[in-house]
Design a protein around this motif. Structure first.
Motif, PDB file in Angstrom:
ATOM      1  N   ASP A   2     -39.756 -37.047 -38.183  1.00  0.00           N
ATOM      2  CA  ASP A   2     -41.122 -37.384 -37.762  1.00  0.00           C
ATOM      3  C   ASP A   2     -41.156 -38.704 -36.999  1.00  0.00           C
ATOM      4  OD1 ASP A   2     -41.637 -35.127 -39.219  1.00  0.00           O
ATOM      5  OD2 ASP A   2     -43.303 -35.976 -40.360  1.00  0.00           O
ATOM      6  N   LEU A   3     -40.339 -39.668 -37.443  1.00  0.00           N
ATOM      7  CA  LEU A   3     -40.286 -40.949 -36.737  1.00  0.00           C
ATOM      8  C   LEU A   3     -39.805 -40.749 -35.302  1.00  0.00           C
ATOM      9  CD1 LEU A   3     -40.564 -44.071 -37.033  1.00  0.00           C
ATOM     10  CD2 LEU A   3     -38.133 -44.107 -37.616  1.00  0.00           C
ATOM     11  N   ALA A   4     -38.810 -39.908 -35.133  1.00  0.00           N
ATOM     12  CA  ALA A   4     -38.274 -39.646 -33.797  1.00  0.00           C
ATOM     13  C   ALA A   4     -39.327 -39.006 -32.894  1.00  0.00           C
ATOM     14  CB  ALA A   4     -37.050 -38.731 -33.895  1.00  0.00           C
ATOM     15  N   ILE A   5     -40.092 -38.075 -33.439  1.00  0.00           N
ATOM     16  CA  ILE A   5     -41.117 -37.393 -32.637  1.00  0.00           C
ATOM     17  C   ILE A   5     -42.215 -38.380 -32.228  1.00  0.00           C
ATOM     18  CG2 ILE A   5     -42.973 -35.683 -32.729  1.00  0.00           C
ATOM     19  CD1 ILE A   5     -41.112 -33.932 -34.405  1.00  0.00           C
ATOM     20  N   VAL A   6     -42.731 -39.139 -33.195  1.00  0.00           N
ATOM     21  CA  VAL A   6     -43.829 -40.072 -32.914  1.00  0.00           C
ATOM     22  C   VAL A   6     -43.375 -41.159 -31.948  1.00  0.00           C
ATOM     23  CG1 VAL A   6     -45.392 -41.763 -33.938  1.00  0.00           C
ATOM     24  CG2 VAL A   6     -44.944 -39.621 -35.125  1.00  0.00           C
ATOM     25  N   TRP A   7     -42.212 -41.754 -32.213  1.00  0.00           N
ATOM     26  CA  TRP A   7     -41.686 -42.813 -31.358  1.00  0.00           C
ATOM     27  C   TRP A   7     -41.397 -42.290 -29.955  1.00  0.00           C
ATOM     28  CZ3 TRP A   7     -41.455 -47.699 -30.375  1.00  0.00           C
ATOM     29  CH2 TRP A   7     -40.395 -48.284 -29.690  1.00  0.00           C
ATOM     30  N   GLY A   8     -40.791 -41.117 -29.875  1.00  0.00           N
ATOM     31  CA  GLY A   8     -40.458 -40.531 -28.582  1.00  0.00           C
ATOM     32  C   GLY A   8     -41.692 -40.264 -27.734  1.00  0.00           C
ATOM     33  N   LYS A   9     -42.741 -39.787 -28.356  1.00  0.00           N
ATOM     34  CA  LYS A   9     -43.985 -39.519 -27.618  1.00  0.00           C
ATOM     35  C   LYS A   9     -44.590 -40.808 -27.072  1.00  0.00           C
ATOM     36  CE  LYS A   9     -48.351 -36.973 -27.975  1.00  0.00           C
ATOM     37  NZ  LYS A   9     -49.120 -37.989 -27.205  1.00  0.00           N
ATOM     38  N   LEU A  10     -44.558 -41.863 -27.882  1.00  0.00           N
ATOM     39  CA  LEU A  10     -45.095 -43.147 -27.420  1.00  0.00           C
ATOM     40  C   LEU A  10     -44.257 -43.722 -26.283  1.00  0.00           C
ATOM     41  CD1 LEU A  10     -45.939 -44.688 -30.910  1.00  0.00           C
ATOM     42  CD2 LEU A  10     -47.593 -43.939 -29.176  1.00  0.00           C
ATOM     43  N   VAL A  11     -42.941 -43.573 -26.382  1.00  0.00           N
ATOM     44  CA  VAL A  11     -42.058 -44.028 -25.305  1.00  0.00           C
ATOM     45  C   VAL A  11     -42.396 -43.302 -24.006  1.00  0.00           C
ATOM     46  CG1 VAL A  11     -39.661 -44.010 -24.469  1.00  0.00           C
ATOM     47  CG2 VAL A  11     -40.164 -44.764 -26.803  1.00  0.00           C
ATOM     48  N   ASP A  12     -42.604 -41.991 -24.097  1.00  0.00           N
ATOM     49  CA  ASP A  12     -42.951 -41.197 -22.913  1.00  0.00           C
ATOM     50  C   ASP A  12     -44.329 -41.576 -22.374  1.00  0.00           C
ATOM     51  OD1 ASP A  12     -40.581 -39.779 -22.852  1.00  0.00           O
ATOM     52  OD2 ASP A  12     -41.352 -38.112 -24.049  1.00  0.00           O
ATOM     53  N   ASP A  13     -45.311 -41.636 -23.266  1.00  0.00           N
ATOM     54  CA  ASP A  13     -46.686 -41.895 -22.834  1.00  0.00           C
ATOM     55  C   ASP A  13     -46.825 -43.251 -22.150  1.00  0.00           C
ATOM     56  OD1 ASP A  13     -47.386 -39.469 -23.899  1.00  0.00           O
ATOM     57  OD2 ASP A  13     -48.355 -40.284 -25.702  1.00  0.00           O
ATOM     58  N   GLU A  14     -46.038 -44.221 -22.597  1.00  0.00           N
ATOM     59  CA  GLU A  14     -46.143 -45.577 -22.041  1.00  0.00           C
ATOM     60  C   GLU A  14     -45.078 -45.861 -20.981  1.00  0.00           C
ATOM     61  OE1 GLU A  14     -46.384 -48.506 -25.195  1.00  0.00           O
ATOM     62  OE2 GLU A  14     -47.587 -47.163 -26.440  1.00  0.00           O
TER      63      GLU A  14
END
Length: 559
Positions: free
Chosen positions: A122-134
């Motif tokens: 879950d950490l990987a998914i949440v962190w990865g999405k934020l990295v992409d979005d920003e």
């Protein structure tokens, strides 16, 4: 029901047997299985910490920005990795001692499942999405957090310019993960003479040794050179290898040594070697040396424990024998590790080595004109490591999403190179010696413990006395171990002596209440006579007393 029991079991054992960690059964040398008992209870305590953290995030991991997630990792989420490491290290020790008690209950499997399939996933998914979005890999920075490539200017020069310190010692420990550094920080602050402050810096990407080590050196311009293998240069000088790093530091009033050299110096020899320097870099390699090899990667968590001990020894040597007053501790990168074997689901397969590749490892590829795909991230070292393209190559990288690997060559449980918080939240410890006045102010007080009932009333030959630990163990207070027994008015001991460690970190008062079982010895107890509950600090030998009434409904001669 089985899963519920697994979650309650650590709490049950720790509530009913909290003294075990310091009792007869766990004290070194007191019993042939003492080490095993200590490992069992340490593992249970770590499991409880993990379940408590999980309960705090029962609704999942949700953060509004990459910075907020990073700060949450820096302040709390790292504790998942810490609890998992301590649990796993001790469960391994238990298995080595021939016991399957934790495996038989399913606890090992449950912690592993939660850590890998819930927390890391879950950490990987949440962190990865934020990295992409920003679009973070296009501008690798977070407000208020220093980048690793600015370490010398911000941290080393910062100490020299803002204090009267003439010399700074820098310990760089390969793969010293943030949560492991926290152990060093806490242990130092539990002592009186030194003070530690901990923060982090945003590590370079890819998060691997040569790039990380190069970024920590003094430089105006860091360049990448893509030949048969990537080479990095600080102001035109290669950063690879100990001798080259020493030459770079010499240009800035510094020197470089290896940790084992420093530990083997005589006092005079050490002072002579650092006398005319402003900056002393000390390179320590324990975790990466063990974890990054297939034959020894299963010993990663043991290596982490050894690294804590060795770095504390280095700090003591620097301050006590080399006249150092300021020490910085940092790392080139962190790491990811899981106990279970990797499977195909952990792999981001590359059908062939991409054209333009100059280096391909488990967790990263470096080269030029690399392909793009939704299965992995791509970027430029100019954006993620401050690499200057003038005078060097415009190097690119590929890293798998989440905690995946490109290949399993050379071991695959221990990895780094990517952008997971465990890899790029790089610790920075600032440690200084305190003067006598500051030592007194800084010294943590021991927690106090008092019986909840006054007077204490004993109504059976084996009874429980309820205690309250008045403050949580933390920044201001440290644990207290007490020996507890009952005496009569003549000072004669009339009960068993019980050692109890009060070490709860909970802010909730109810969580700091403890039942201590005590057994009366002898007979002829008189309810009209005042007895004394004796509480002696096992270290200072300071005693406190409380009134006790012994009112037995009947006496059993057996006792």
């Amino acid at each position: 029901l089985h899963q519920l029991w697994l979650r309650l079991m650590p709490a049950y054992f720790l509530e009913h047997h909290p003294k075990k960690l310091r009792s007869h059964w766990c004290s070194p040398g007191s019993h042939k299985d003492s080490a095993n008992y200590a490992a069992i209870y340490t593992a249970l305590r770590a499991a409880k910490e993990f379940y408590d953290l999980k309960e705090k995030h029962i609704d999942g991991l949700a953060f509004e920005s990459a910075r907020s997630l990073y700060k949450a990792y820096e302040t709390e989420l790292y504790k998942f990795d810490h609890a998992y490491r301590i649990f796993s290290e001790n469960s391994i020790e238990i298995s080595k001692n021939g016991s399957d008690i934790l495996k038989a209950t399913g606890l090992v499997e449950d912690i592993e499942h939660l850590y890998v399939d819930w927390y890391l996933h879950d950490l990987a998914i949440v962190w990865g999405k934020l990295v992409d979005d920003e679009n973070l890999l296009d501008n690798w920075s977070l407000a208020g957090i220093n980048n690793q490539q600015n370490f010398f200017r911000e941290e080393v020069k910062g100490v020299l310019s803002k204090t009267q310190t003439k010399r700074v010692f820098v310990i760089i420990s390969d793969a010293l993960r943030y949560e492991v550094a926290h152990d060093i920080h806490q242990q130092i602050n539990d002592e009186k003479r030194f003070k530690s402050e901990i923060k982090s810096q945003l590590g370079v990407v890819p998060s691997y040794t040569q790039l990380g080590m190069g970024s920590l050196l003094p430089h105006q311009k860091l360049t990448a050179h893509l030949g048969t293998k990537p080479e990095y240069k600080a102001d035109g000088m290669s950063v690879h290898g100990h001798d080259n790093r020493h030459k770079i530091l010499e240009k800035h009033g510094g020197v470089a040594f290896k940790a084992d050299e420093v530990l083997n110096w005589t006092n005079q020899e050490g002072r002579d070697k650092v006398r005319d320097t402003q900056v002393v870099y000390i390179y320590h390699d324990e975790i990466d040396a063990i974890g990054d090899k297939q034959v020894t990667e299963n010993q990663t968590f043991e290596a982490a424990r050894d690294a804590v001990d060795e770095i504390k020894q280095l700090i003591g040597r620097i301050i006590n024998r080399l006249n150092g007053s300021r020490v910085l501790v940092t790392a080139d990168h962190g790491f990811l590790f899981k106990m279970t074997d990797v499977t195909d689901s952990d792999k981001t397969a590359l059908k062939s080595k991409p054209a333009g590749t100059t280096e391909a490892k488990k967790r990263y590829v470096i080269g030029s004109n690399l392909p793009t795909d939704s299965y992995y991230w791509t970027g430029k070292l100019a954006n993620t490591a401050g690499v200057n393209v003038e005078g060097g190559d415009d190097a690119e990288f590929m890293i798998p999403r989440g905690s995946n690997r490109f290949n399993f060559v050379g071991g695959a449980k221990f990895i780094h190179g990517g952008i997971m918080p465990q890899e790029i939240c790089v610790p920075v410890l600032q440690i200084r010696e305190l003067d006598t006045k500051a030592q007194t102010k800084h010294a943590k007080q021991k927690v106090n413990a008092v019986p909840l009932n006054n007077p204490v009333k004993i109504v059976s030959n084996i009874d429980r006395i309820k205690f309250l630990q008045t403050d949580p163990v933390g920044e201001k207070f440290k644990a207290r171990e007490l020996e507890i027994w009952i005496e009569d008015s003549d000072g004669k001991k009339v009960s068993s002596r019980e050692k109890v460690l009060f070490e709860s970190t909970s802010e909730k008062m109810d969580d700091r209440k403890r039942n201590v079982q005590i057994k009366l010895e002898g007979s002829g107890f008189d309810r009209t006579v005042s007895y004394k509950l004796m509480m002696e600090d096992t270290e200072s030998k300071v005693k406190t007393t409380h009134s006790v009434i012994i009112d037995l409904a009947f006496e059993d001669d057996f006792f």
